[in-house]
Every structure is written in structure tokens, then in C-alpha cells.
Design a protein around this motif. Structure first.
Motif, short mmCIF file in Angstrom:
data_model
loop_
_atom_site.label_atom_id
_atom_site.label_comp_id
_atom_site.label_asym_id
_atom_site.label_seq_id
_atom_site.Cartn_x
_atom_site.Cartn_y
_atom_site.Cartn_z
N GLN A 47 -42.72 43.02 -67.86
CA GLN A 47 -44.19 44.22 -67.86
C GLN A 47 -45.07 43.17 -69.14
O GLN A 47 -46.22 42.69 -68.12
CB GLN A 47 -44.30 45.35 -68.24
CG GLN A 47 -45.62 45.72 -68.27
CD GLN A 47 -45.78 47.61 -68.52
OE1 GLN A 47 -44.73 48.34 -67.68
NE2 GLN A 47 -45.96 47.66 -69.37
N ASP A 48 -44.98 42.97 -70.54
CA ASP A 48 -45.10 42.65 -70.89
C ASP A 48 -45.63 40.77 -70.97
O ASP A 48 -46.59 40.37 -71.33
CB ASP A 48 -45.48 42.50 -72.76
CG ASP A 48 -45.46 43.99 -72.32
OD1 ASP A 48 -46.58 44.54 -72.90
OD2 ASP A 48 -44.33 45.20 -72.68
N GLY A 49 -44.49 40.25 -70.35
CA GLY A 49 -44.57 39.11 -69.89
C GLY A 49 -45.37 38.83 -69.16
O GLY A 49 -46.58 37.65 -68.32
N THR A 50 -45.68 39.42 -67.56
CA THR A 50 -46.47 39.06 -66.37
C THR A 50 -48.11 39.28 -67.07
O THR A 50 -49.06 38.88 -66.73
CB THR A 50 -46.04 40.16 -65.83
OG1 THR A 50 -45.04 40.50 -65.24
CG2 THR A 50 -47.28 39.99 -64.62
N ALA A 51 -47.85 40.14 -68.37
CA ALA A 51 -49.85 40.41 -69.12
C ALA A 51 -50.36 39.38 -69.27
O ALA A 51 -50.95 38.37 -69.39
CB ALA A 51 -49.88 41.56 -69.65
N ASN A 52 -48.52 38.38 -70.68
CA ASN A 52 -49.17 37.10 -71.02
C ASN A 52 -49.35 36.29 -70.39
O ASN A 52 -50.27 35.02 -69.99
CB ASN A 52 -48.02 36.69 -71.88
CG ASN A 52 -47.85 37.27 -72.82
OD1 ASN A 52 -48.53 38.29 -73.31
ND2 ASN A 52 -46.84 37.87 -73.77
N GLN A 53 -48.59 36.03 -68.98
CA GLN A 53 -49.04 35.09 -67.98
C GLN A 53 -50.05 35.31 -67.36
O GLN A 53 -50.83 33.88 -67.45
CB GLN A 53 -47.97 34.30 -66.81
CG GLN A 53 -48.03 34.14 -65.99
CD GLN A 53 -46.73 33.67 -64.44
OE1 GLN A 53 -47.01 34.89 -64.04
NE2 GLN A 53 -45.84 32.71 -64.38
N THR A 54 -50.35 35.80 -67.13
CA THR A 54 -52.02 35.96 -66.12
C THR A 54 -52.53 36.04 -66.84
O THR A 54 -54.26 35.36 -66.62
CB THR A 54 -52.24 37.92 -66.10
OG1 THR A 54 -51.48 38.35 -64.31
CG2 THR A 54 -53.30 37.95 -64.71
N HIS A 112 -39.05 36.52 -69.59
CA HIS A 112 -38.32 35.25 -70.50
C HIS A 112 -39.61 34.07 -71.32
O HIS A 112 -40.04 34.24 -72.32
CB HIS A 112 -37.00 34.15 -69.58
CG HIS A 112 -36.30 33.90 -71.09
ND1 HIS A 112 -36.25 34.54 -72.68
CD2 HIS A 112 -36.29 32.61 -71.54
CE1 HIS A 112 -35.44 33.62 -73.57
NE2 HIS A 112 -35.45 32.51 -72.38
N LEU A 113 -39.79 33.76 -69.82
CA LEU A 113 -40.71 32.31 -70.76
C LEU A 113 -42.21 33.52 -71.18
O LEU A 113 -41.84 32.85 -72.84
CB LEU A 113 -41.54 31.48 -70.30
CG LEU A 113 -42.08 29.95 -70.30
CD1 LEU A 113 -41.46 29.40 -71.36
CD2 LEU A 113 -42.09 29.36 -69.26
N ASP A 115 -41.81 45.47 -73.43
CA ASP A 115 -40.77 45.27 -72.34
C ASP A 115 -41.31 43.46 -71.74
O ASP A 115 -42.09 43.21 -71.22
CB ASP A 115 -41.02 46.13 -70.89
CG ASP A 115 -40.92 45.89 -69.57
OD1 ASP A 115 -40.80 44.95 -68.98
OD2 ASP A 115 -40.32 47.29 -68.81
N SER A 116 -40.49 42.84 -71.70
CA SER A 116 -40.60 41.60 -71.69
C SER A 116 -41.01 40.95 -70.15
O SER A 116 -42.06 40.44 -69.86
CB SER A 116 -39.13 40.85 -71.98
OG SER A 116 -38.83 41.03 -72.74
#
Length: 213
Positions: free
Chosen positions: A99-106, A131-132, A96-97
Motif C-alpha cells: 500500500q505504502d509502496g504504491t503511494a511512494n511510486q505514484t 519491495h522497491l 504496509d509495503s
């Protein structure tokens, strides 16, 4: 500060990203050749150039990729065989871009990202996360450290991006780049871009260090 704080691959990333950001195609072609000679694979360089669109826009990224195609063709005609390198690993079917992107960003930044700007324009917050940090930073062709090195190189050579550069200095250090390595990064800018760009980048870094202390 000696460049020895960075390895050959890391040094090669810096002018590629910086010259893509400024649109210096002639300089970029030289740096692309040097990057391949320093051990960057074709796919690693492509990944740098693709990532640049998120920070410098599609025109700069597309121009960089076009220049790279030309460099590879010239090298092929000279009989040079460049290493293609690995492709990005497939993501899980349930990836999930957002959900998982939020985790990556954090994880990348060290704290959950919130603020008035993102409340004012929630769409940009979603694009950044999904996206990023979801689509781009999930690709494992480059490490997050390499991606941050490319990012600070681009931002340092992008007029008016001092605030973002400062933020990404902090993110870079959170992800393992040391003060000597960032000082070395600035010296690479001095040697491959110009004195003023390096001076401005050093000033922003000094401000970041002062705030941390």
C-alpha cells in the motif's frame, strides 16, 4: 557543462553506482575511496550498493558490498576514521509495503503506474510496488533525488537499458533534478566511465527532452 551543477556528494554517487552495475570492481574501489573523501557516509554508500540489486541483480550488489568492506578495512589500517552516518528510521508498526509502496511510486513518478506489461505479469508490478518502492525507497538514509541519481548512473552503464534510463530521467526531473544537473551527470560519466557511455546517455536524454517539448 560544468560539474558545478552537482555537489561533491552527488558527483561521487555516480561512478559508485555505474561501476557497481558494470562489475568494474577495480574502478569501484577508487570511486568508493573518493566517495568517502567527498563526504558520503559509510551507511549512505552501503545504501547505494544495496539499492543496486533492484536494478542490476544480487551478484553486482554483493560484489560491490564486498569491495566496500575491503576498502573500509584498508582505510582503517591507514588510520582513516570514516563517518558511519545515520541508520534508516524505523517504519511505523502498521506500515504496509504494498500500500505504502504504491503511494511512494505514484508520488515519485507523478502518476499511477499501469500498463499492459503489468497486466501481463502482475507479480512484477507487486514486487516493484511492495519491495522497491515500499521497502527500499521508504528507507531515509538517502533522499529520493540521490536514489534516482544512483539509478540513472547504473542504467546508463547497463547495456540494453535505454528505455528504463529514459523513464528514470523523467522521474529524476520530476523529483527536482534539473536539466543542467543531468547534463553535468553525463559529463561525470564521460570522465569516470567512458566516452561511449556518456554519448549514449546524452542521446537518451535528448530524446526525453524532445518528447517533453
Amino acid at each position: 557543462m560544468s560539474e558545478s551543477a552537482l555537489n561533491k556528494r552527488q558527483i561521487a554517487i555516480i561512478p559508485i553506482a555505474a561501476q557497481t552495475a558494470s562489475g568494474d570492481i577495480d574502478g569501484l574501489k577508487v570511486s568508493l575511496n573518493k566517495g568517502l573523501d567527498a563526504g558520503l557516509t559509510v551507511n549512505e554508500i552501503k545504501e547505494i550498493l544495496v539499492q543496486m540489486y533492484a536494478y542490476t541483480g544480487f551478484p553486482r550488489s554483493l560484489n560491490g558490498l564486498g569491495a566496500f568492506m575491503g576498502v573500509l578495512q584498508e582505510r582503517k589500517e591507514k588510520g582513516i576514521k570514516d563517518e558511519i552516518g545515520k541508520e534508516a528510521s524505523a517504519l511505523p508498526a502498521d506500515y504496509d509495503s504494498l500500500q505504502d509502496g504504491t503511494a511512494n511510486q505514484t508520488q515519485l513518478i507523478g502518476v499511477e503506474v499501469k500498463g499492459p506489461l503489468f497486466d501481463f505479469a502482475p507479480a512484477i508490478d507487486q514486487y516493484l510496488k511492495a519491495h522497491l518502492f515500499g521497502d527500499i525507497f521508504a528507507r531515509d538514509v538517502l533522499s529520493w533525488q540521490d536514489r534516482e541519481l544512483a539509478t540513472i548512473a547504473a542504467l546508463a552503464n547497463l547495456k540494453g537499458a535505454g528505455s528504463q534510463l529514459g523513464s528514470h530521467y523523467a522521474i529524476s526531473m520530476h523529483n527536482g533534478l534539473t536539466e543542467p544537473q543531468i547534463r553535468a551527470f553525463i559529463e561525470v560519466l564521460r570522465q569516470t566511465i567512458d566516452e561511449q557511455t556518456a554519448t549514449d546517455a546524452a542521446q537518451v536524454f535528448d530524446q526525453v527532452l524532445a518528447a517533453r517539448r
